[in-house]
Scaffold this motif. Structure first.
Motif, PDB file in Angstrom:
ATOM      1  N   GLN A 342      44.543  38.974  42.512  1.00  0.00           N
ATOM      2  CA  GLN A 342      44.093  40.324  42.007  1.00  0.00           C
ATOM      3  C   GLN A 342      44.629  40.394  40.669  1.00  0.00           C
ATOM      4  N   ILE A 343      43.900  41.387  40.012  1.00  0.00           N
ATOM      5  CA  ILE A 343      44.333  41.493  38.425  1.00  0.00           C
ATOM      6  C   ILE A 343      44.051  43.150  38.082  1.00  0.00           C
ATOM      7  N   LYS A 344      44.857  43.525  37.113  1.00  0.00           N
ATOM      8  CA  LYS A 344      44.896  44.778  36.756  1.00  0.00           C
ATOM      9  C   LYS A 344      44.795  44.699  35.268  1.00  0.00           C
ATOM     10  N   PRO A 345      43.648  45.006  34.679  1.00  0.00           N
ATOM     11  CA  PRO A 345      43.284  44.635  33.281  1.00  0.00           C
ATOM     12  C   PRO A 345      44.394  45.288  32.287  1.00  0.00           C
ATOM     13  N   ASP A 346      44.733  46.343  32.261  1.00  0.00           N
ATOM     14  CA  ASP A 346      45.865  46.806  31.336  1.00  0.00           C
ATOM     15  C   ASP A 346      46.520  47.893  31.964  1.00  0.00           C
ATOM     16  N   ASP A 357      43.157  47.981  40.612  1.00  0.00           N
ATOM     17  CA  ASP A 357      43.588  46.649  40.939  1.00  0.00           C
ATOM     18  C   ASP A 357      42.071  45.809  41.624  1.00  0.00           C
ATOM     19  N   TYR A 358      41.654  44.787  40.898  1.00  0.00           N
ATOM     20  CA  TYR A 358      40.528  44.363  41.373  1.00  0.00           C
ATOM     21  C   TYR A 358      40.993  42.850  42.224  1.00  0.00           C
ATOM     22  N   ARG A 359      40.656  42.619  43.410  1.00  0.00           N
ATOM     23  CA  ARG A 359      40.844  41.790  44.140  1.00  0.00           C
ATOM     24  C   ARG A 359      39.659  41.134  44.838  1.00  0.00           C
ATOM     25  N   LEU A 360      39.963  39.831  44.914  1.00  0.00           N
ATOM     26  CA  LEU A 360      39.152  38.552  45.209  1.00  0.00           C
ATOM     27  C   LEU A 360      39.559  37.681  46.049  1.00  0.00           C
ATOM     28  N   GLY A 361      38.842  36.985  47.099  1.00  0.00           N
ATOM     29  CA  GLY A 361      39.401  35.955  48.013  1.00  0.00           C
ATOM     30  C   GLY A 361      38.462  35.304  48.739  1.00  0.00           C
ATOM     31  N   PHE A 362      38.973  34.288  49.267  1.00  0.00           N
ATOM     32  CA  PHE A 362      38.233  33.445  50.283  1.00  0.00           C
ATOM     33  C   PHE A 362      38.834  32.701  51.427  1.00  0.00           C
ATOM     34  N   ARG A 363      38.394  32.583  52.602  1.00  0.00           N
ATOM     35  CA  ARG A 363      39.223  32.018  53.797  1.00  0.00           C
ATOM     36  C   ARG A 363      38.109  31.245  54.614  1.00  0.00           C
ATOM     37  N   TYR A 364      38.593  30.215  55.175  1.00  0.00           N
ATOM     38  CA  TYR A 364      37.886  29.366  56.096  1.00  0.00           C
ATOM     39  C   TYR A 364      38.740  29.147  57.144  1.00  0.00           C
ATOM     40  N   VAL A 381      34.002  35.629  52.348  1.00  0.00           N
ATOM     41  CA  VAL A 381      34.474  36.034  50.868  1.00  0.00           C
ATOM     42  C   VAL A 381      34.890  37.663  51.112  1.00  0.00           C
ATOM     43  N   THR A 382      35.937  37.756  50.519  1.00  0.00           N
ATOM     44  CA  THR A 382      36.662  38.974  50.478  1.00  0.00           C
ATOM     45  C   THR A 382      36.484  39.617  48.886  1.00  0.00           C
ATOM     46  N   VAL A 383      36.570  40.857  49.028  1.00  0.00           N
ATOM     47  CA  VAL A 383      36.904  41.882  47.878  1.00  0.00           C
ATOM     48  C   VAL A 383      37.375  42.956  48.120  1.00  0.00           C
ATOM     49  N   GLY A 384      38.251  43.698  46.967  1.00  0.00           N
ATOM     50  CA  GLY A 384      38.484  44.766  47.278  1.00  0.00           C
ATOM     51  C   GLY A 384      39.055  45.294  45.898  1.00  0.00           C
ATOM     52  N   PHE A 385      39.527  46.728  45.990  1.00  0.00           N
ATOM     53  CA  PHE A 385      40.124  47.581  45.155  1.00  0.00           C
ATOM     54  C   PHE A 385      41.140  48.132  45.448  1.00  0.00           C
ATOM     55  N   GLY A 386      42.249  48.533  44.456  1.00  0.00           N
ATOM     56  CA  GLY A 386      43.300  49.471  44.608  1.00  0.00           C
ATOM     57  C   GLY A 386      43.180  50.582  43.641  1.00  0.00           C
ATOM     58  N   PHE A 387      42.794  51.550  44.087  1.00  0.00           N
ATOM     59  CA  PHE A 387      42.861  52.884  43.124  1.00  0.00           C
ATOM     60  C   PHE A 387      44.159  53.873  43.290  1.00  0.00           C
ATOM     61  N   PRO A 388      44.739  53.645  41.852  1.00  0.00           N
ATOM     62  CA  PRO A 388      45.985  54.317  41.927  1.00  0.00           C
ATOM     63  C   PRO A 388      45.796  56.012  41.742  1.00  0.00           C
ATOM     64  N   ILE A 403      40.786  49.765  49.263  1.00  0.00           N
ATOM     65  CA  ILE A 403      39.693  49.376  50.014  1.00  0.00           C
ATOM     66  C   ILE A 403      39.418  48.155  50.048  1.00  0.00           C
ATOM     67  N   SER A 404      38.866  47.205  50.904  1.00  0.00           N
ATOM     68  CA  SER A 404      38.699  45.935  51.268  1.00  0.00           C
ATOM     69  C   SER A 404      37.314  45.694  51.972  1.00  0.00           C
ATOM     70  N   ALA A 405      36.703  44.640  51.464  1.00  0.00           N
ATOM     71  CA  ALA A 405      35.501  44.045  52.261  1.00  0.00           C
ATOM     72  C   ALA A 405      35.449  42.852  52.658  1.00  0.00           C
ATOM     73  N   GLU A 406      35.045  42.256  53.861  1.00  0.00           N
ATOM     74  CA  GLU A 406      35.024  41.019  54.244  1.00  0.00           C
ATOM     75  C   GLU A 406      33.575  40.741  54.532  1.00  0.00           C
TER      76      GLU A 406
END
Length: 442
Positions: A342-346, A357-364, A381-388, A403-406
C-alpha cells in the motif's frame, strides 16, 4: 477525584458493533451461505481466511503485518501482532460476492451478501494485547441437476448444499523481549452443513417428490499461533518477519439424515420444491472426527512510516488427513503465494486524496482439491482503499473505512469442469480509540 472516560465517538461505534453483532447472530442462526462454488461440496466448504479488508486488498499478505501506516493494527491472522496495540481497535464489516459459473455448455451468474467479521482488540500495556470476535470459517453453496429416464419414467435429480461454519475466537499476544512478539488464538467452530438430494418425477402427476437431507453439525476447538520479529532499518524503515501456524486439531461432525416426501411439482417451475408432507425416514448417523489441516505460513513486510509498505507471504496447508465422509474425494496439500502493498501519497497534505491508502496485490493458490485428475487452482488480483475519517475526541479517536475487491478465477473448463470468475467485495469499518483515560476533576 478521578474518572475513566471514553470518547463520545466510541459510543456511536459501540452501537454499530452491537447492531452488527445482532446481525451476525441472525446470520449464524440462519446458516446463510455466500458461496456459490461447485467446489464447496468438498472438504468443509469454501474456507474463509482470517483476513480483514486491509490485508485482503494486498493479496492477502498477513503473516508479517504488525503495523499499517506506521501504527499497530489488529491482525487476527497472526496473533503475535496483538502485542503492539496501543489503542482499543474495533473492526466490523460486510462481504459481497459476484460469481460467473461456466462450463462447456452454459454460463450462469450469482450474487450474495453477508456479515464478514466482528473483532475487538484491547491493549494491555506491558502485558501485551487481547483480541476476541466472530468471523466466518467456511460456507457451502453448490447445486447440480440431471434428468434421467427409466423405461418411460422420467425423473430429475438435484444435488445441492448449503450452510456454514462460524468461528468465535479469543487471542492473546505479548512481547517477551524487544522486537520479538508471540501469540495464540483459540477458536470455537460451530455450524451446520447440509447436503440435499431431491428427486422429482416429471411425467407422473400423482407421484411424490422425495428429498433426503444429510446434516453435519460441526463443533470443535481450533488453535493457531504465531510469532513476529520487528526491527528498524535506519531511521526511516521498518522490517517485520513473521511465522504463523495451525495445529491439525480434531473437531466433531455429528451426522444425521432425514428423508421426506411432498406433493409433485405442478407449477411447471423446475426449481420449486414443495413443502414436505411426510417424513419417511429419520436417523442419527455415526459421529466422525475431522482433522483440520496443519498450517505453516511465513511472510515479511517492509515499510516506511506512514508512506508505504510492501510484503509477501507463503502459506502451506496439509489436508491429506482430512476425510469428512467415506465417499468424499481425497484432498491433498495446498499452498498460496501472495504479494502486495500500500501507499499513502502524502500523509502531511491537506488534500484528502493524498491521505487515502491505495492498496494492490496478487495471489496464486494451489487448492487441496484434485478433481477428475485436474488440479483446482485459484488466482486473483486485489485492489483496495483506506479512507480516513476526521479525528475526534481531541485526536484520541481516529477511524477508517476500508474497501477491497478481489478479481479472480478458480477452476477450469478442462475435463468438463466448472470455471468460476468472481469479484469479492469486502467493506470494513475500523475504529482506533483510547479507552479508560484517567482524568482528574477538581
Amino acid at each position: 477525584m478521578h474518572r475513566y472516560l471514553t470518547g463520545s465517538f466510541t459510543k456511536i461505534a459501540l452501537k454499530i458493533v452491537v447492531g452488527l453483532a445482532i446481525f451476525a447472530g441472525q446470520e449464524s442462526y440462519a446458516q446463510q451461505s455466500t458461496s456459490h462454488s461447485p467446489y464447496s461440496q468438498f472438504g468443509l466448504g469454501q474456507i474463509r481466511e482470517d483476513l480483514f479488508p486491509q490485508t485482503r486488498a494486498m493479496g492477502g499478505i498477513s503473516t508479517g503485518v504488525k503495523y499499517l501506516n506506521g501504527l499497530p493494527t489488529l491482525n487476527i491472522a497472526n496473533p503475535a501482532s496483538y502485542s503492539g496495540m496501543n489503542r482499543t481497535i474495533l473492526e466490523a464489516g460486510m462481504y459481497g460476492n459476484f460469481t460467473q459459473l461456466s462450463n462447456n455448455q452454459s454460463t450462469d451468474q450469482t450474487a450474495d451478501f453477508a456479515f464478514s467479521h466482528l473483532a475487538i482488540g484491547i491493549p494491555l500495556s506491558k502485558y501485551g494485547g487481547l483480541a476476541f470476535g466472530l468471523i466466518p470459517f467456511s460456507d457451502v453453496g453448490y447445486s447440480a441437476t440431471s434428468t434421467q429416464s427409466l423405461d418411460t419414467l422420467q425423473y430429475r435429480t438435484s444435488l445441492s448444499g448449503e450452510g456454514g461454519i462460524n468461528k468465535a475466537f479469543l487471542g492473546y499476544g505479548v512481547s517477551p523481549i524487544k522486537g520479538l512478539s508471540v501469540g495464540a488464538n483459540v477458536g470455537f467452530l460451530f455450524g451446520n452443513l447440509y447436503d440435499l438430494t431431491n428427486v422429482n418425477f416429471l411425467n407422473v402427476s400423482n407421484a411424490y417428490q422425495t428429498q433426503m437431507r444429510e446434516t453435519r453439525n460441526i463443533r470443535g476447538v481450533a488453535v493457531d499461533y504465531g510469532l513476529q520479529y520487528s526491527r528498524a532499518l535506519g531511521k526511516k524503515y521498518n522490517l517485520t518477519v513473521g511465522y504463523s501456524g495451525g495445529l491439525d486439531n480434531r473437531i466433531t461432525a455429528r451426522r444425521s439424515m432425514i428423508a421426506t416426501i411432498s406433493d409433485n411439482n405442478n407449477l411447471g417451475d423446475p426449481d420449486y420444491i414443495a413443502p414436505p408432507s411426510d417424513t419417511t425416514s429419520s436417523r442419527i448417523l455415526s459421529n466422525s472426527l475431522i482433522n483440520l489441516p496443519l498450517k505453516h505460513n511465513i511472510g515479511f513486510t517492509l515499510s516506511k512510516g506512514y508512506n508505504w509498505m510492501i510484503g509477501a507471504d507463503f502459506k502451506y496447508t496439509d489436508w491429506s488427513k482430512f476425510q469428512s465422509t467415506q465417499s468424499q474425494t481425497q484432498m491433498e496439500d495446498g499452498y498460496t503465494i501472495a504479494v502486495g502493498g500500500q501507499i499513502k501519497p502524502d500523509p502531511t497534505s491537506v488534500r484528502y486524496l493524498n491521505q487515502v491508502d491505495y492498496r494492490l496485490g496478487f495471489r496464486y493458490s494451489k487448492t487441496p482439491l484434485v478433481y477428475r485428475n485436474q488440479n483446482i487452482n485459484d488466482m486473483a488480483v486485489t485492489v483496495g482503499f483506506g479512507f480516513p475519517l476526521p479525528e475526534t475526541n481531541f485526536g484520541r479517536t481516529f477511524s477508517q473505512i476500508n474497501i477491497s475487491a478481489e478479481l479472480g478465477q478458480q477452476g477450469t473448463l478442462n475435463n468438463n469442469l466448472v470455471r468460476e470468475r468472481y469479484i469479492n467485495i469486502n467493506f470494513g469499518f475500523t475504529i482506533n480509540d483510547s479507552w479508560f483515560i484517567r482524568r482528574s476533576l477538581d
